[in-house]
Design a protein around this motif. Structure first.
Motif, PDB file in Angstrom:
ATOM      1  N   LEU A  46       0.974  -1.373  -0.045  1.00  0.00           N
ATOM      2  CA  LEU A  46       0.118   0.348  -0.065  1.00  0.00           C
ATOM      3  C   LEU A  46       0.549   0.944  -0.025  1.00  0.00           C
ATOM      4  CD1 LEU A  46      -3.117   1.195  -0.142  1.00  0.00           C
ATOM      5  CD2 LEU A  46      -3.023   0.980   2.509  1.00  0.00           C
ATOM      6  N   LEU A  47       2.379   1.389   1.151  1.00  0.00           N
ATOM      7  CA  LEU A  47       3.099   2.131   0.440  1.00  0.00           C
ATOM      8  C   LEU A  47       3.550   2.766  -0.397  1.00  0.00           C
ATOM      9  CD1 LEU A  47       4.706   2.046   3.906  1.00  0.00           C
ATOM     10  CD2 LEU A  47       3.460   3.683   3.759  1.00  0.00           C
ATOM     11  N   CYS A  48       4.075   1.658  -1.592  1.00  0.00           N
ATOM     12  CA  CYS A  48       4.858   2.475  -2.957  1.00  0.00           C
ATOM     13  C   CYS A  48       3.241   2.157  -3.374  1.00  0.00           C
ATOM     14  CB  CYS A  48       4.808   0.417  -3.307  1.00  0.00           C
ATOM     15  SG  CYS A  48       6.333  -0.462  -2.310  1.00  0.00           S
ATOM     16  N   GLU A  49       2.057   1.969  -3.055  1.00  0.00           N
ATOM     17  CA  GLU A  49       0.916   2.347  -4.396  1.00  0.00           C
ATOM     18  C   GLU A  49       1.244   3.637  -4.455  1.00  0.00           C
ATOM     19  OE1 GLU A  49      -3.814   1.672  -4.140  1.00  0.00           O
ATOM     20  OE2 GLU A  49      -2.885   0.085  -3.915  1.00  0.00           O
ATOM     21  N   LEU A  50       0.971   4.207  -2.802  1.00  0.00           N
ATOM     22  CA  LEU A  50       0.544   6.013  -2.385  1.00  0.00           C
ATOM     23  C   LEU A  50       1.579   6.543  -2.866  1.00  0.00           C
ATOM     24  CD1 LEU A  50      -0.448   8.002  -1.285  1.00  0.00           C
ATOM     25  CD2 LEU A  50       0.674   7.286   0.663  1.00  0.00           C
ATOM     26  N   HIS A  51       2.851   5.499  -2.608  1.00  0.00           N
ATOM     27  CA  HIS A  51       4.285   6.487  -3.193  1.00  0.00           C
ATOM     28  C   HIS A  51       4.167   6.979  -5.308  1.00  0.00           C
ATOM     29  CE1 HIS A  51       8.601   6.539  -4.164  1.00  0.00           C
ATOM     30  NE2 HIS A  51       8.311   7.453  -3.024  1.00  0.00           N
ATOM     31  N   GLN A  52       3.895   5.619  -5.493  1.00  0.00           N
ATOM     32  CA  GLN A  52       3.411   6.262  -7.042  1.00  0.00           C
ATOM     33  C   GLN A  52       2.450   7.496  -7.317  1.00  0.00           C
ATOM     34  OE1 GLN A  52       2.766   2.126  -9.083  1.00  0.00           O
ATOM     35  NE2 GLN A  52       3.241   2.824 -10.928  1.00  0.00           N
ATOM     36  N   HIS A  53       1.705   7.290  -6.318  1.00  0.00           N
ATOM     37  CA  HIS A  53       0.090   7.894  -6.490  1.00  0.00           C
ATOM     38  C   HIS A  53       0.337   8.998  -6.464  1.00  0.00           C
ATOM     39  CE1 HIS A  53      -3.640   8.716  -7.202  1.00  0.00           C
ATOM     40  NE2 HIS A  53      -3.795   9.213  -6.470  1.00  0.00           N
ATOM     41  N   ASP A  54       1.488   9.327  -5.430  1.00  0.00           N
ATOM     42  CA  ASP A  54       1.176  10.699  -4.599  1.00  0.00           C
ATOM     43  C   ASP A  54       2.658  10.528  -3.700  1.00  0.00           C
ATOM     44  OD1 ASP A  54       1.502  13.043  -3.975  1.00  0.00           O
ATOM     45  OD2 ASP A  54      -0.679  13.286  -2.905  1.00  0.00           O
ATOM     46  N   SER A  55       3.923  10.788  -4.172  1.00  0.00           N
ATOM     47  CA  SER A  55       4.981  10.066  -3.844  1.00  0.00           C
ATOM     48  C   SER A  55       5.193  11.570  -2.643  1.00  0.00           C
ATOM     49  CB  SER A  55       6.121  10.609  -4.401  1.00  0.00           C
ATOM     50  OG  SER A  55       6.874  10.867  -5.329  1.00  0.00           O
ATOM     51  N   GLN A  56       5.262  12.637  -2.864  1.00  0.00           N
ATOM     52  CA  GLN A  56       5.657  14.097  -2.675  1.00  0.00           C
ATOM     53  C   GLN A  56       4.751  14.235  -1.034  1.00  0.00           C
ATOM     54  OE1 GLN A  56       7.814  16.074  -3.356  1.00  0.00           O
ATOM     55  NE2 GLN A  56       7.550  17.222  -2.123  1.00  0.00           N
ATOM     56  N   ARG A  57       3.000  13.475  -1.632  1.00  0.00           N
ATOM     57  CA  ARG A  57       2.267  13.572  -0.192  1.00  0.00           C
ATOM     58  C   ARG A  57       3.101  13.014   0.550  1.00  0.00           C
ATOM     59  NH1 ARG A  57      -4.100  12.834  -0.182  1.00  0.00           N
ATOM     60  NH2 ARG A  57      -5.008  13.661   1.775  1.00  0.00           N
ATOM     61  N   LEU A  58       3.592  12.145   0.678  1.00  0.00           N
ATOM     62  CA  LEU A  58       4.188  10.932   1.158  1.00  0.00           C
ATOM     63  C   LEU A  58       5.030  11.026   1.811  1.00  0.00           C
ATOM     64  CD1 LEU A  58       3.189   7.962   2.638  1.00  0.00           C
ATOM     65  CD2 LEU A  58       4.733   6.890   0.993  1.00  0.00           C
ATOM     66  N   ILE A  59       6.119  11.865   1.456  1.00  0.00           N
ATOM     67  CA  ILE A  59       7.280  12.172   1.620  1.00  0.00           C
ATOM     68  C   ILE A  59       7.025  14.071   2.277  1.00  0.00           C
ATOM     69  CG2 ILE A  59       9.096  13.144   0.730  1.00  0.00           C
ATOM     70  CD1 ILE A  59       9.612  12.500  -1.611  1.00  0.00           C
ATOM     71  N   GLU A  60       5.978  14.578   2.563  1.00  0.00           N
ATOM     72  CA  GLU A  60       6.226  15.375   2.777  1.00  0.00           C
ATOM     73  C   GLU A  60       4.999  15.160   4.639  1.00  0.00           C
ATOM     74  OE1 GLU A  60       3.716  18.123   0.706  1.00  0.00           O
ATOM     75  OE2 GLU A  60       6.081  18.495  -0.279  1.00  0.00           O
ATOM     76  N   THR A  61       4.234  14.494   4.849  1.00  0.00           N
ATOM     77  CA  THR A  61       3.807  13.789   5.885  1.00  0.00           C
ATOM     78  C   THR A  61       4.935  12.794   6.585  1.00  0.00           C
ATOM     79  OG1 THR A  61       1.890  13.416   3.923  1.00  0.00           O
ATOM     80  CG2 THR A  61       1.093  12.442   6.927  1.00  0.00           C
ATOM     81  N   PRO A  62       4.598  12.911   8.142  1.00  0.00           N
ATOM     82  CA  PRO A  62       5.205  12.711   8.783  1.00  0.00           C
ATOM     83  C   PRO A  62       4.423  11.501   9.179  1.00  0.00           C
ATOM     84  CG  PRO A  62       3.776  14.447  10.469  1.00  0.00           C
ATOM     85  CD  PRO A  62       3.544  14.100   8.723  1.00  0.00           C
ATOM     86  N   PRO A  63       5.306   9.912   9.288  1.00  0.00           N
ATOM     87  CA  PRO A  63       5.085   8.730   9.846  1.00  0.00           C
ATOM     88  C   PRO A  63       3.517   8.751  10.867  1.00  0.00           C
ATOM     89  CG  PRO A  63       7.210   8.915   9.990  1.00  0.00           C
ATOM     90  CD  PRO A  63       7.112  10.161  10.062  1.00  0.00           C
ATOM     91  N   SER A  64       3.645   8.970  11.637  1.00  0.00           N
ATOM     92  CA  SER A  64       2.760   9.320  12.735  1.00  0.00           C
ATOM     93  C   SER A  64       1.324   9.858  12.169  1.00  0.00           C
ATOM     94  CB  SER A  64       2.614  10.042  13.835  1.00  0.00           C
ATOM     95  OG  SER A  64       2.454  11.707  13.729  1.00  0.00           O
ATOM     96  N   GLN A  65       1.522  10.156  10.764  1.00  0.00           N
ATOM     97  CA  GLN A  65      -0.177  10.782  10.413  1.00  0.00           C
ATOM     98  C   GLN A  65      -0.591   9.577   9.255  1.00  0.00           C
ATOM     99  OE1 GLN A  65      -2.629  12.786  11.523  1.00  0.00           O
ATOM    100  NE2 GLN A  65      -0.366  12.762  12.663  1.00  0.00           N
TER     101      GLN A  65
END
Length: 290
Positions: free
Chosen positions: A118-137
């Motif tokens: 799922l993380l790989c899917e989100l990274h492919q879909h919107d990598s910038q958003r995943l990078i900018e979001t802290p792991p706690s969120q």
């Protein structure tokens, strides 16, 4: 209709699509129903994972603790189980003993696989958003990302056979790509190198039948006669050997001494390759009969 998915796909995906295209409609429908049930269980587990802050936190911590090789191994086992569904459907057979050992993943490892994909899917879909979001969120971010999909897939029976199989092909492709990228660390955790020999899986050897030969033959390992009426070992390819000879042989390599038929192993990467080879032969066989 399925053939349209073959364009610009890697060989593994092309093999899967060719096999699916060769299946008769009743068998294809049965396979789609089996895959639908698997997807429903996966989505229920994923939904539980994303709805529980404690479980998500523990799973994410477990995922972070794994090396790249361990992550690759988990994905490879998940891929192997999904590939076995198709091969067993083609053979109209249940899973082999070794398949059960690969399929029996610990629940926390299964959760880690689902979260990693799922993380790989989100990274492919919107990598910038995943990078900018802290792991706690991340749990909230991932839950929002899949909420609509989970609702739609909770009743997968409403989807057509084509849509179910397309989802299956995409899952196999995603897992295959991940494992192929990680092949550089193949010296660890059972992701073996193809050029080396490997012993047959203990579960596969134990399952070999003992038969009584009806005619005099020869054991090609020791070059001695196999007397009529003697109990010998029969490999799935139909060749016979003295038990002591074949057990010693299979302790070093998983191939038949006569025809090079390959028995299952405990090497996950090799098992994936073996299933792809089996599927390629099945697809070619079905095409030639068409």
């Amino acid at each position: 209709m399925i053939l349209c998915m073959m364009a610009n796909q890697p060989s593994g995906e092309a093999i899967i699509v060719a096999v699916l295209s060769a299946l008769p409609p009743p068998q294809l429908s049965d396979l789609a129903n089996c895959i639908s049930a698997l997807f429903r269980r996966r989505q229920l587990r994923l939904s539980y994972l994303l709805s529980s802050p404690t479980l998500f936190s523990l799973t994410l911590r477990h995922l972070h603790s794994l090396s790249l090789c361990h992550k690759s191994l988990l994905i490879a086992r998940y891929l192997l189980y999904n590939l076995s569904l198709l091969r067993n459907s083609m053979q109209n057979a249940a899973a082999t003993p070794s398949m059960y050992s690969f399929a029996r993943m610990k629940l926390r490892d299964l959760d880690a696989v689902l979260l990693l994909l799922l993380l790989c899917e989100l990274h492919q879909h919107d990598s910038q958003r995943l990078i900018e979001t802290p792991p706690s969120q991340w749990r909230i971010l991932l839950r929002n990302h899949v909420s609509c999909k989970i609702l739609n897939l909770s009743e997968f029976g409403g989807f057509s056979t084509f849509e179910v199989l397309n989802e299956y092909v995409e899952l196999v492709a995603k897992c295959s790509n991940f494992v192929n990228v990680m092949m550089g660390c193949g010296g660890e955790m059972g992701l073996g190198k193809a050029e080396t020999e490997v012993a047959a899986a203990a579960a596969a050897v134990v399952a070999l039948p003992s038969v009584e030969v009806s005619a005099v033959g020869e054991c090609v390992i020791c070059k001695e006669e196999i007397m009529e009426g003697r109990e010998v070992c029969e490999l799935p390819c139909g060749h016979y050997f003295h038990w002591t000879c074949i057990l010693r042989w299979l302790g070093k390599t998983n191939t038949c001494p006569c025809c090079r038929y390959r028995l299952p192993t405990d090497d996950v990467r090799r098992e994936i390759d073996r299933i792809f080879e089996d599927l390629a032969r099945m697809g070619d066989g079905c095409s030639s009969c068409a």
